[in-house]
Design a protein around this motif. Structure first.
Motif, PDB file in Angstrom:
ATOM      1  N   VAL A 188       9.581  -9.726  13.300  1.00 42.03           N
ATOM      2  CA  VAL A 188      10.625  -9.516  12.293  1.00 42.03           C
ATOM      3  C   VAL A 188       9.922  -9.005  11.046  1.00 42.03           C
ATOM      4  CG1 VAL A 188      12.386 -10.608  10.851  1.00 42.03           C
ATOM      5  CG2 VAL A 188      12.126 -11.295  13.246  1.00 42.03           C
ATOM      6  N   GLU A 189      10.422  -7.902  10.526  1.00 42.75           N
ATOM      7  CA  GLU A 189       9.733  -7.240   9.405  1.00 42.75           C
ATOM      8  C   GLU A 189      10.610  -7.266   8.155  1.00 42.75           C
ATOM      9  OE1 GLU A 189       8.114  -2.987   9.419  1.00 42.75           O
ATOM     10  OE2 GLU A 189      10.266  -2.646   9.388  1.00 42.75           O
ATOM     11  N   THR A 190       9.962  -7.490   6.999  1.00 48.25           N
ATOM     12  CA  THR A 190      10.662  -7.235   5.734  1.00 48.25           C
ATOM     13  C   THR A 190       9.899  -6.113   5.038  1.00 48.25           C
ATOM     14  OG1 THR A 190       9.431  -8.718   4.266  1.00 48.25           O
ATOM     15  CG2 THR A 190      11.189  -9.726   5.563  1.00 48.25           C
ATOM     16  N   SER A 191      10.626  -5.108   4.556  1.00 45.22           N
ATOM     17  CA  SER A 191       9.954  -3.930   4.002  1.00 45.22           C
ATOM     18  C   SER A 191      10.689  -3.443   2.764  1.00 45.22           C
ATOM     19  CB  SER A 191       9.949  -2.824   5.071  1.00 45.22           C
ATOM     20  OG  SER A 191       9.422  -1.642   4.520  1.00 45.22           O
ATOM     21  N   ILE A 192       9.962  -3.434   1.649  1.00 38.52           N
ATOM     22  CA  ILE A 192      10.595  -3.005   0.393  1.00 38.52           C
ATOM     23  C   ILE A 192       9.680  -2.022  -0.327  1.00 38.52           C
ATOM     24  CG2 ILE A 192       9.754  -5.144  -0.752  1.00 38.52           C
ATOM     25  CD1 ILE A 192      12.202  -4.881  -2.616  1.00 38.52           C
ATOM     26  N   GLY A 193      10.269  -1.001  -0.929  1.00 40.68           N
ATOM     27  CA  GLY A 193       9.501  -0.037  -1.707  1.00 40.68           C
ATOM     28  C   GLY A 193       9.254  -0.599  -3.106  1.00 40.68           C
ATOM     29  N   ALA A 194       7.977  -0.594  -3.525  1.00 46.45           N
ATOM     30  CA  ALA A 194       7.657  -1.110  -4.868  1.00 46.45           C
ATOM     31  C   ALA A 194       8.301  -0.221  -5.932  1.00 46.45           C
ATOM     32  CB  ALA A 194       6.147  -1.152  -5.062  1.00 46.45           C
ATOM     33  N   GLY A 196       0.817  -1.220   0.000  1.00 48.68           N
ATOM     34  CA  GLY A 196       0.000   0.000   0.000  1.00 48.68           C
ATOM     35  C   GLY A 196       0.840   1.253   0.000  1.00 48.68           C
ATOM     36  N   LYS A 197       0.141   2.374  -0.191  1.00 47.32           N
ATOM     37  CA  LYS A 197       0.821   3.665  -0.291  1.00 47.32           C
ATOM     38  C   LYS A 197       1.307   4.136   1.080  1.00 47.32           C
ATOM     39  CE  LYS A 197      -0.095   5.263  -4.628  1.00 47.32           C
ATOM     40  NZ  LYS A 197       0.588   6.183  -5.524  1.00 47.32           N
ATOM     41  N   ALA A 198       2.433   4.842   1.060  1.00 46.98           N
ATOM     42  CA  ALA A 198       2.951   5.511   2.258  1.00 46.98           C
ATOM     43  C   ALA A 198       3.405   6.908   1.825  1.00 46.98           C
ATOM     44  CB  ALA A 198       4.108   4.716   2.845  1.00 46.98           C
ATOM     45  N   MET A 222      10.733   9.309  -2.951  1.00 43.10           N
ATOM     46  CA  MET A 222       9.532  10.044  -3.328  1.00 43.10           C
ATOM     47  C   MET A 222       8.796  10.507  -2.071  1.00 43.10           C
ATOM     48  SD  MET A 222       8.447   6.988  -5.825  1.00 43.10           S
ATOM     49  CE  MET A 222       7.151   7.603  -6.880  1.00 43.10           C
ATOM     50  N   ARG A 223       7.850  11.408  -2.267  1.00 45.02           N
ATOM     51  CA  ARG A 223       7.034  11.835  -1.115  1.00 45.02           C
ATOM     52  C   ARG A 223       5.784  10.975  -1.002  1.00 45.02           C
ATOM     53  NH1 ARG A 223       9.268  17.376  -2.414  1.00 45.02           N
ATOM     54  NH2 ARG A 223      10.837  17.584  -0.793  1.00 45.02           N
ATOM     55  N   GLU A 224       5.344  10.420  -2.119  1.00 48.71           N
ATOM     56  CA  GLU A 224       4.242   9.439  -2.104  1.00 48.71           C
ATOM     57  C   GLU A 224       4.785   8.189  -2.785  1.00 48.71           C
ATOM     58  OE1 GLU A 224       0.633  10.727  -4.081  1.00 48.71           O
ATOM     59  OE2 GLU A 224       0.048   8.643  -4.428  1.00 48.71           O
ATOM     60  N   PHE A 225       4.765   7.075  -2.089  1.00 50.26           N
ATOM     61  CA  PHE A 225       5.338   5.863  -2.668  1.00 50.26           C
ATOM     62  C   PHE A 225       4.566   4.649  -2.163  1.00 50.26           C
ATOM     63  CE2 PHE A 225       7.704   4.623   1.195  1.00 50.26           C
ATOM     64  CZ  PHE A 225       7.732   5.834   1.874  1.00 50.26           C
ATOM     65  N   GLU A 226       4.994   3.484  -2.631  1.00 42.11           N
ATOM     66  CA  GLU A 226       4.261   2.275  -2.259  1.00 42.11           C
ATOM     67  C   GLU A 226       5.209   1.298  -1.562  1.00 42.11           C
ATOM     68  OE1 GLU A 226       0.590  -0.002  -4.472  1.00 42.11           O
ATOM     69  OE2 GLU A 226       2.054   1.061  -5.635  1.00 42.11           O
TER      70      GLU A 226
END
Ligand code: GAP
Length: 517
Positions: free
Chosen positions: A371-377, A246-248, A262-266
């Motif tokens: 434990v988190e995995t987090s990647i920007g689309a 989702g968007k952040a 970016m200022r708006e990204f996913e």
């Protein structure tokens, strides 16, 4: 360096020319840090998201999906620490009045030292030829060692200043290193101060601070506040994960380098809830799994590396990035964080509701670790695009060589899987046959029909957007129901039956080729 900048410029120009990414609101001169995905960009981005979703949710029995609202109760962000601590250190240049991230100025200084080491290594390779031992050279060459020590000491001071939230120490570092404003060359800086990155807005029916809402700066909090809802409704036992795309939104001080910042990204994030004490095992396991996910797409190992964090975020007890070698150097592509029980405990405290798991094996209630995995689309999109962008020489029809630009995308990610091309557009029988074939194939995968220009130029257009296969319909097709199928990478052209096209293409674009590696 010039070559590298050149590649980056070419990737950006290519993205626009072929309908992948446009500057947002371009007719009004654009809005910094925001971009729009064009017709092929949206296909590529969707394929990236599908790959992530399939591998994280569909391939794991114990990971389920979620799509939480972007707006959340404002107390969420107080509890998570974002209101008080989601800051970047900001410094203004007195020479140009431009704003910079103080930590990034120091990181860029460190990158220049790293470039000097690499230059020394190159000299070594030239001098010693085949006998060159890079590791030994790095450990013994006077200059290389001196540079490496300097780098280490600066990184340690930067890490400490960030961890201690000591903005004075950060300013001292910038002054001591004599870092100059890249625009004006001035070394006159304001004090460094913290800048909160959350965008805020207002609820329509409540006045004042009570109605203040934030656009979420990460998707993760939507997962934390739904932990019990999901665990109970899906009857999950630990360990289990919740995944979300989702968007952040972040009010980045400097949003640049195209879609990198970016200022708006996913975001594509997964929180894996585990029994306390087992988190390091899962942290290591997820680091390995996520690296394999990138490698399965054919991204070369030398373009990916881990970078362990020196300065940990307020919620983490271990953190690493997977960095990718972007056209502007190695930078964070994905984060893997061991977030302890920080978030769930904070939400328990602020909401007054228990967010605990009842473990039937031990008859205990406890707050799980995460434990988190987090990647920007978008960042993944840029990594894929810059890795696949290739200019190469290929044989031309006259026996000479021609230069082609090709996106060597993994076929599962290619926006268009197959182009259908009648040899000549002024032969109605060829056009009709091509359209019949197209109308069948488009049930199975995205296809493009093209009849304009000579066949060679049409092949080049498909290469430029990464289409793995081109099907040409010629006069033999009318006789024997066969077509020519051209492979984007090998350029090989073979004759196959029309009835075989779908299975040849499907074999290459099957998700099986990348899942479960
Ligand atoms: N929930 C943890 C979290 O948000 P992060 O390291 O701040 O961690 C995770 O962000 C990923 O989101 C990054 O690795 C990057 O791929 C992407 N990302 C973060 N900020 C971004 C931005 N301004 N523009 C594009 N992508 C961004």
């Amino acid at each position: 360096m010039a070559e590298v900048q050149d590649l980056f410029k070419k990737v950006i120009a290519h993205s626009k020319e072929y309908g992948f990414v446009y500057q947002s609101s371009e007719i009004y001169d654009g809005l910094a840090g925001t971009y729009d995905y064009g017709p092929l960009g949206v296909e590529l981005k969707n394929n990236i998201k599908t790959y992530w979703w399939k591998s994280m949710v569909q391939m794991h029995d114990n990971i389920v999906g979620l799509d939480a609202a972007i707006f959340m109760h404002p107390t969420t962000w107080k509890a998570s620490g974002h209101v008080d601590a989601f800051n970047d250190p900001l410094v203004d240049s007195k020479g140009s009045n431009k704003r910079y991230r103080a930590d990034v100025l120091v990181e860029e200084y460190v990158a220049k030292i790293e470039a000097k080491i690499n230059k020394q290594v190159k000299k070594g390779i030239k001098r010693f030829g085949e006998d060159f031992d890079e590791a030994k050279f790095r450990a013994t060459d006077g200059r290389a060692v001196q540079y490496a020590e300097k780098m280490k000491s600066i990184e340690a001071r930067l890490g400490k200043a960030l961890t201690d939230n000591d903005m004075g120490a950060l300013k001292d570092l910038i002054v001591e290193l004599e870092i100059a404003d890249p625009v004006s060359g001035s070394k006159e800086w304001t004090d460094v101060r913290q800048f909160n990155l959350m965008f805020s807005t207002q609820l329509g029916n409540i006045a004042g601070t009570e109605g203040k809402l934030y656009l979420r700066p990460e998707t993760a909090q939507g997962i934390f506040v739904n932990f019990l809802n999901v665990q109970k409704s899906m009857r999950q036992k630990l360990p289990f994960g919740i995944a979300q795309i989702g968007k952040a939104f972040r009010n980045e001080i400097i949003a640049r380098q195209f879609i990198f910042r970016m200022r708006e990204f996913e975001q594509m994030e997964m929180q894996f809830f585990v029994k306390p004490g087992t988190e390091m095992k899962w942290y290591e396991a997820w680091k390995e799994t996520r690296m394999k996910w990138h490698l399965a797409l054919g991204t070369p190992q030398e373009k990916l590396r881990f970078h362990d964090h020196d300065a940990l975020a307020h919620y983490a007890n271990a953190a690493a990035d997977i960095q990718f070698d972007f056209p502007f150097g190695f930078k964070e592509l994905e984060g893997i964080h061991s977030r302890t029980d920080f978030d769930l405990k904070q939400h328990e405290e602020f909401s007054g509701k228990k967010l605990q798991f009842f473990d039937p094996a031990t008859n205990e209630n406890y707050v799980p670790y995460v434990v988190e995995t987090s990647i920007g689309a978008d960042r993944m999109f840029l990594a894929i695009l810059s890795n696949s962008f290739t200019e190469e020489e290929v044989p031309n029809a006259k026996g000479g060589v021609a230069t082609r630009t090709v996106l060597k995308l993994h076929p599962v990610l290619a926006p268009i899987k197959c182009a259908v091309l009648p040899l000549l557009k002024n032969k109605p029988e060829l056009v009709a046959k091509a359209k019949t074939i197209l109308n069948q194939l488009k049930f199975d995968f995205p296809c493009q029909y093209d009849e304009k220009d000579a066949i060679g130029r049409r092949y080049r257009r498909q290469d430029a957007i990464g289409t793995p296969f081109c099907i040409t319909i010629d006069f033999d097709t009318l006789e024997d129901d066969t077509v020519t199928i051209r492979d984007r990478d090998t350029l090989e052209q073979t004759r196959i039956k029309i009835s075989e096209i779908a299975s040849v293409v499907k074999e290459k674009i099957s998700w099986r080729t990348v899942l479960g590696q």
